[in-house]
Design a protein around this motif. Structure first.
Motif, PDB file in Angstrom:
ATOM      1  N   ILE A  20      30.479  -2.964  11.953  1.00 39.91           N
ATOM      2  CA  ILE A  20      30.095  -3.152  13.392  1.00 39.91           C
ATOM      3  C   ILE A  20      28.893  -2.606  13.204  1.00 39.91           C
ATOM      4  N   GLY A  27      32.311   0.128  19.669  1.00 46.25           N
ATOM      5  CA  GLY A  27      32.321  -0.240  18.007  1.00 46.25           C
ATOM      6  C   GLY A  27      33.018   1.424  16.946  1.00 46.25           C
ATOM      7  N   THR A  30      36.502   0.621  16.988  1.00 47.86           N
ATOM      8  CA  THR A  30      36.530  -0.391  15.985  1.00 47.86           C
ATOM      9  C   THR A  30      36.709   0.523  15.021  1.00 47.86           C
ATOM     10  N   TYR A 115      32.911 -10.438   8.475  1.00 46.65           N
ATOM     11  CA  TYR A 115      33.315 -10.233   9.339  1.00 46.65           C
ATOM     12  C   TYR A 115      31.447  -9.082  10.942  1.00 46.65           C
ATOM     13  N   VAL A 117      31.173  -7.123  14.401  1.00 49.35           N
ATOM     14  CA  VAL A 117      31.671  -6.967  15.599  1.00 49.35           C
ATOM     15  C   VAL A 117      29.988  -6.006  15.877  1.00 49.35           C
ATOM     16  N   PHE A 304      33.114 -10.650  17.063  1.00 51.57           N
ATOM     17  CA  PHE A 304      33.164  -9.620  17.487  1.00 51.57           C
ATOM     18  C   PHE A 304      32.360  -9.693  18.476  1.00 51.57           C
ATOM     19  N   VAL A 306      31.898  -6.176  21.481  1.00 55.79           N
ATOM     20  CA  VAL A 306      32.910  -5.292  22.670  1.00 55.79           C
ATOM     21  C   VAL A 306      31.691  -4.139  23.374  1.00 55.79           C
ATOM     22  N   LEU A 335      40.760  -5.130  18.856  1.00 55.33           N
ATOM     23  CA  LEU A 335      39.989  -5.775  17.534  1.00 55.33           C
ATOM     24  C   LEU A 335      40.375  -4.945  16.287  1.00 55.33           C
TER      25      LEU A 335
END
Lengths: 408, 408
Positions: A20, A27, A30, A115, A117, A304, A306, A335
């Motif tokens: 993240i 963030g 999340t 992943y 973010v 992703f 945000v 998310l």
């Protein structure tokens, strides 16, 4: 890689890495939701942020004007994290390498992810106005607002020595949300500063300059009128339909040719997404990525976005939702749920913003807003503003954060 | 003219007018003693001052560094006056016309006198060092020290945005009394500022630069060594025997060619008498008038000079007494007595300074000094410093002023 995956051999995938970037509203939300939802070892979660604290962006107009201590507008990130589940890295992101699934930090460190973010926030949008970047302040971080506050105080002190009126002429460019909230606070602070520095209040001028034909564009005209009346009474001079042509070391030049001398120009006219997103090769509009309903950067199932970097169109108005804390927090919630589903196997849920209302502060005891369809004014709106601010605290840090930073 | 003189006809002289310029230690002390000694209608006494407050010049290094609130270093002048005996005029003196026995104020007002007391203080002496007047701060009034304090805080805030080390490099020119006391306070304030602004203390540099071969010239070497040791330990870097050649917007150029970049240069290297005295045609040395034993400007029986503008030679050392609050207060006492004698008829008493001791503060809990022949150090000296400061308060404003402003 954890020990279990070694024991069970190569069939078992290694623990997925969630990286993240940014501990803003999106963030951070999340991260705090993921640490609640996931068990130990379900994911390796890392949160990277430039500072070791999260700050309440929507409150920054207050420390900028000096009506609130900047320390009351931030919280240590590790105080909000379960550090056995989320690793915190203090660092400044310099580059995202999509192909390599890698993120570079200023320190030279590189981080990898399964992943990613991106919650890297925004930067000021100057719309090509010359000199704005060099000569105007902007309200965008604890450091930036401390600089504005100290600059204002220095101008008062300097005025007593030099008596130049431009030292006490304050120009706020942009009469959107931040601009209006800032002039509200500043007009509250001025009498205090005049007292502290033995200054005649009539010398101090506050201008709020807006290119659009109204302040708070998009707001109901009745609310707009109320806001302008309150702020005018507090000493703010509005210049609407008046684009700034240029910002210079001496002040501003307006499109109509007028020049206003000022040693303090604060630009609140707009933001764009963090340039790092653009530089990484994502397609952007004013630095923001038009994300899919699951907040994916289009074509990137592993990335992703945000907060301020994510562009979502409001179907009803066919215009983008404004970048707000409210939406960023909701995106973080959505998310975190979707990342949990991805890891455990499950259905992804599309993000649907739930707009609960908008309230703009006009300084102490005054505000305007819309809650549902209801227009609110004055002390009712000011109270609602505090409820909203305190609710964000609760969402991010639970009761303990509310107790530390609550707005009374 | 009062009514009585009219009744008694032209034989009776009109009430003598005493005009006191400046409410510093010397002028104010003259006024408060006169109002005690004289009865109503014995004299028309007027005190003129630029501000409506008196400030404690010897304390100004503290608000300049930000270790003390400037408001704690001043007092409303009318609070110290019996306004039925002394008239206070807030105004800035622009010219003294000796022949016309007239004083002009910036407001256009003009005042006449039978006896004139000049206590207009000093201004910075730059010794012709280029750029000093334009680019350096000086510690000389409430307004000037508020500017220094705010400038320092602004530099800390700005550093967090720009990371330029010159923003946190502080240069103090001159290691006399004021310079030494200021670096002592500043080195106490730095840790607080570092905490407030999230700054690594190792970035902050304080230089004290002195042309003479020692700090505190004229002080005992043992005291000088102690002072340098204490201040070096607190983080001050001394450069002695090092004249400043030039001050620029970028910092200073030293005589040895070294350039030090700094956004904050504070000049404490010396003072000269207020230029108004020189401009009035009095003979001066560095703006100071070598007064006779009754504090007369030579050849002017109606003009007295007190405080920084008066030059008196110490017979023992054949050097001028330094301009201090201690001597200014003693001059005010002496002059009030002599003015009373002039009005009532009586013998004038020559002014003889009674040096009771000198203590220089080195910041919190540390000082050095000489009381009589006794050298004092550390906490003893720091305590003595407070006793001296509180004694000045008592001399000027009695117990009520001590209670308001006492240093504990």
């Amino acid at each position: 890689m954890n020990d279990k995956s070694k024991e069970n051999g190569s069939e078992k995938m290694s623990t997925p890495k969630i990286l993240i970037l940014g501990a803003g509203y999106g963030g951070l939300m999340t991260a705090v939701r993921l640490q609640k939802q996931l068990n130990y070892n379900e994911a390796e979660i890392t949160l990277v942020n430039k500072h070791d604290y999260h700050y309440f962006t929507t409150w920054l107009h207050e420390p900028a004007a000096g009506t609130k201590d900047p320390d009351q507008c931030r919280v240590e990130i590790v105080d909000l994290l379960d550090t056995s589940k989320v690793k915190f890295v203090k660092g400044t992101v310099t580059e995202i390498k999509r192909e390599e699934k890698q993120v570079l930090l200023q320190s030279g460190e590189s981080l990898t992810y399964d992943y990613l973010v991106i919650g890297l926030g925004s930067e000021p949008e100057t719309f090509g106005i010359q000199g704005l970047k060099e000569h105007a302040f902007s309200i965008r971080s604890i450091n930036s607002v401390r600089e504005i506050r100290e600059h204002i105080e220095y101008c008062f002190a300097k005025y007593k020595m030099e008596k130049r009126p431009e030292l006490l002429t304050f120009i706020v460019g942009g009469a959107g949300f931040t601009g209006i909230e800032f002039v509200g606070e500043l007009s509250d602070r001025v009498p205090e500063l005049c007292k502290e520095f033995d200054v005649d209040p009539s010398v101090v001028k506050i201008y709020n300059i807006e290119a659009a034909p109204t302040v708070l564009p998009g707001f109901d005209p009745e609310l707009v009128n109320y806001a302008m009346e309150v702020l005018s009474r507090k000493g703010v001079t509005f210049k609407i339909s008046t684009p700034i042509k240029e910002c210079t070391p001496e002040g501003v030049v307006l499109a109509d040719g007028e020049e206003i001398n000022s040693t303090t120009v604060v630009w609140t006219g707009g933001v764009r997404g963090n340039a790092i997103i653009e530089n990484a090769g994502f397609e952007t509009m004013r630095g923001r990525v038009k994300v899919d309903p699951y907040l994916h950067a289009p074509g990137h199932e592993d990335v992703f976005i945000v907060g301020d970097g994510a562009l979502i169109i409001n179907e009803e108005t066919d215009r983008p939702y404004p970048p707000t804390a409210q939406i960023a927090i909701q995106q973080g919630e959505n998310l975190a749920q979707n990342l949990t589903a991805l890891i455990r196997g499950g259905e992804l849920k599309p993000f649907v913003p739930a707009l609960k209302g908008t309230v703009a502060s006009l300084g102490k005891g005054e505000a305007i807003g819309l809650v549902g369809d209801k227009k609110i004014f004055g002390s009712t709106a000011a109270l609602m503003k505090k409820v909203i601010d305190n609710r964000s605290l609760y969402m991010l840090g639970g009761l303990s954060l509310v107790l530390k930073k609550v707005k009374l």
